[in-house]
Design a protein around this motif. Structure first.
Motif, PDB file in Angstrom:
ATOM      1  N   ASP A  48       0.811  -1.214   0.000  1.00  0.00           N
ATOM      2  CA  ASP A  48       0.000   0.000   0.000  1.00  0.00           C
ATOM      3  C   ASP A  48       0.846   1.268   0.000  1.00  0.00           C
ATOM      4  O   ASP A  48       0.316   2.380   0.012  1.00  0.00           O
ATOM      5  N   GLY A  49       2.174   1.083   0.013  1.00  0.00           N
ATOM      6  CA  GLY A  49       3.061   2.237  -0.005  1.00  0.00           C
ATOM      7  C   GLY A  49       3.310   2.854   1.357  1.00  0.00           C
ATOM      8  O   GLY A  49       3.736   4.008   1.463  1.00  0.00           O
ATOM      9  N   ILE A  50       3.064   2.091   2.418  1.00  0.00           N
ATOM     10  CA  ILE A  50       3.291   2.586   3.782  1.00  0.00           C
ATOM     11  C   ILE A  50       4.605   2.027   4.303  1.00  0.00           C
ATOM     12  O   ILE A  50       4.859   0.813   4.205  1.00  0.00           O
ATOM     13  N   LEU A  51       5.436   2.903   4.842  1.00  0.00           N
ATOM     14  CA  LEU A  51       6.731   2.475   5.383  1.00  0.00           C
ATOM     15  C   LEU A  51       6.510   1.767   6.718  1.00  0.00           C
ATOM     16  O   LEU A  51       5.975   2.343   7.663  1.00  0.00           O
ATOM     17  N   ILE A  52       6.918   0.488   6.783  1.00  0.00           N
ATOM     18  CA  ILE A  52       6.738  -0.291   8.003  1.00  0.00           C
ATOM     19  C   ILE A  52       8.059  -0.951   8.403  1.00  0.00           C
ATOM     20  O   ILE A  52       8.966  -1.117   7.585  1.00  0.00           O
ATOM     21  N   HIS A  53       8.146  -1.319   9.667  1.00  0.00           N
ATOM     22  CA  HIS A  53       9.323  -2.013  10.198  1.00  0.00           C
ATOM     23  C   HIS A  53       9.010  -3.503  10.233  1.00  0.00           C
ATOM     24  O   HIS A  53       8.113  -3.940  10.946  1.00  0.00           O
ATOM     25  N   LYS A  54       9.765  -4.275   9.476  1.00  0.00           N
ATOM     26  CA  LYS A  54       9.447  -5.694   9.314  1.00  0.00           C
ATOM     27  C   LYS A  54       9.512  -6.461  10.624  1.00  0.00           C
ATOM     28  O   LYS A  54       8.761  -7.427  10.839  1.00  0.00           O
TER      29      LYS A  54
END
Length: 379
Positions: A48-54
């Motif tokens: 979705d184009g959201i920066l997340i921390h794996k």
């Protein structure tokens, strides 16, 4: 021939790779069994184009100007002060426990001075602070211990706080003022474009080569090197000869929501309900503007990637045996959370690696062999 083979491309290995390559002009091969650099701090844009921390939320904070300035060579910073609420007795109240927490929880209007008296009236006298339970009960009493700490700790560690070293709950202080920031460090900020971008710049030196999807044991007898820096689990390095060191892992469940905001702060803890310990909403951390939002639920578990060394005396004894083996090795260095079996924050790992680099360079001597300079360590 590489001067250094570095196992692990997280903070510990990447900092040392950058320093050795750029300052000591060493040829470095850094390898990682994962398909990315950055270790547990790796972040990326989801579909979705959201920066997340794996691997769960990573919030940078430090009191060290040296560490902050060093990382600042590879990233601009976005100021960010993390705030956490805990779901207790049907209310969301600030944690660490502070003046606002107590006043809201009990419907009081205490002052800072009165809160100190309140804590003293609740605290239990404990002569020797040994366990995590001792830490909390001796400061704020058993009722608040039960409301905020016991359930959360049992979910996180699968152990009662009475079975854990005092260092675990000592990480979460109690305050008598209204400061509701989770951390009080001098420097609190997030890499402006994310951690992965920072690591990419850190490892961009031409002296550094990177191999991913690689177990170091597959190449250790194939690729020549002079020195090794190891940042993986120390028990694995020595083939578990003294048994396995226990770790806690986490299952992360991500969810993207068709809403600008999901919750009222970056992280909400759930000490006493649900199987998960907390929910974190990434846009608070990253500052990203997006019509949707993404959150992660954390479910602690025994199996999976090793994240948290379990601080108990019997585990410390096992680690000491491995540490003796490590100390007896020449031209091999162990650093980072897994290799030293310590629960370090990110800034502590960076500081440890900068210190190890200084130690290595102090021990180096240059000599000419067949007209060429080589890097040699005095052992």
């Amino acid at each position: 021939m590489f001067d250094f083979l570095i196992v692990g491309a997280g903070f510990a290995g990447s900092v040392l790779a950058e320093r050795l390559a750029s300052i000591a002009d060493q040829k470095v091969l850094i390898i990682d069994q994962r398909d990315h650099i950055g270790g547990n701090a790796y972040d990326y844009y989801n579909k979705d184009g959201i920066l997340i921390h794996k691997y769960g939320p990573h919030i940078f904070h430090t009191n060290s100007k040296k560490v902050f300035d060093y990382l600042g060579h590879f990233t601009a910073w976005r100021p960010y002060e993390h705030r956490v609420l805990a779901s207790v007795d049907g209310q969301l109240v600030p944690i660490p426990i502070n003046l606002n927490t107590i006043n809201k929880l009990y419907g009081l209007q205490l002052s800072c001075h009165q809160l100190n008296d309140f804590f003293e009236s609740k605290a239990e006298k404990i002569d020797r602070i040994i366990t995590s339970e001792d830490v909390v009960v001796s400061k704020v009493g058993r009722e608040l211990y039960e409301k905020f700490f016991r359930g959360y700790t049992r979910k996180q560690w699968d152990l009662d706080p009475s079975e854990l070293d005092a260092s675990v709950t000592a990480r979460v202080p109690t305050r008598t003022n209204r400061d509701d920031r989770y951390f009080t460090d001098t420097y609190q900020a997030m890499p402006l474009f994310g951690y992965t971008r920072m690591f990419q710049k850190m490892l961009s030196h031409p002296n550094i080569k990177i191999m991913l999807n690689t177990d170091y044991k597959e190449i250790i007898d194939v690729i020549p090197y002079r020195n090794m820096i190891y940042t993986g689990p120390i028990d694995s390095f020595f083939n578990y000869c003294y048994g396995r060191l226990p770790y806690r892992s986490i299952e992360f469940k991500f969810e993207t929501i068709e809403s600008d905001v999901f919750q009222s702060t970056g992280t909400i803890n759930f000490p006493n309900e649900h199987a998960y310990t907390r929910i974190t909403e990434f846009k608070y951390l990253t500052g990203q503007k997006h019509p949707k939002t993404s959150v992660v639920y954390e479910y602690p578990q025994a199996d999976g990637d090793p994240y948290y060394p379990i601080p108990r005396p019997e585990n410390a004894e096992i680690y000491k045996k491995y540490q003796q083996l490590a100390n007896a090795m020449t031209n091999t260095y162990f650093t980072g959370r897994l290799a030293t079996y310590r629960y370090y924050n990110m800034d502590q790992v960076v500081a440890q690696s900068l210190s190890l680099f200084e130690k290595i360079t102090q021990r180096q001597s240059e000599k000419h062999v067949n007209g060429q300079k080589v890097f040699q360590l005095h052992t």
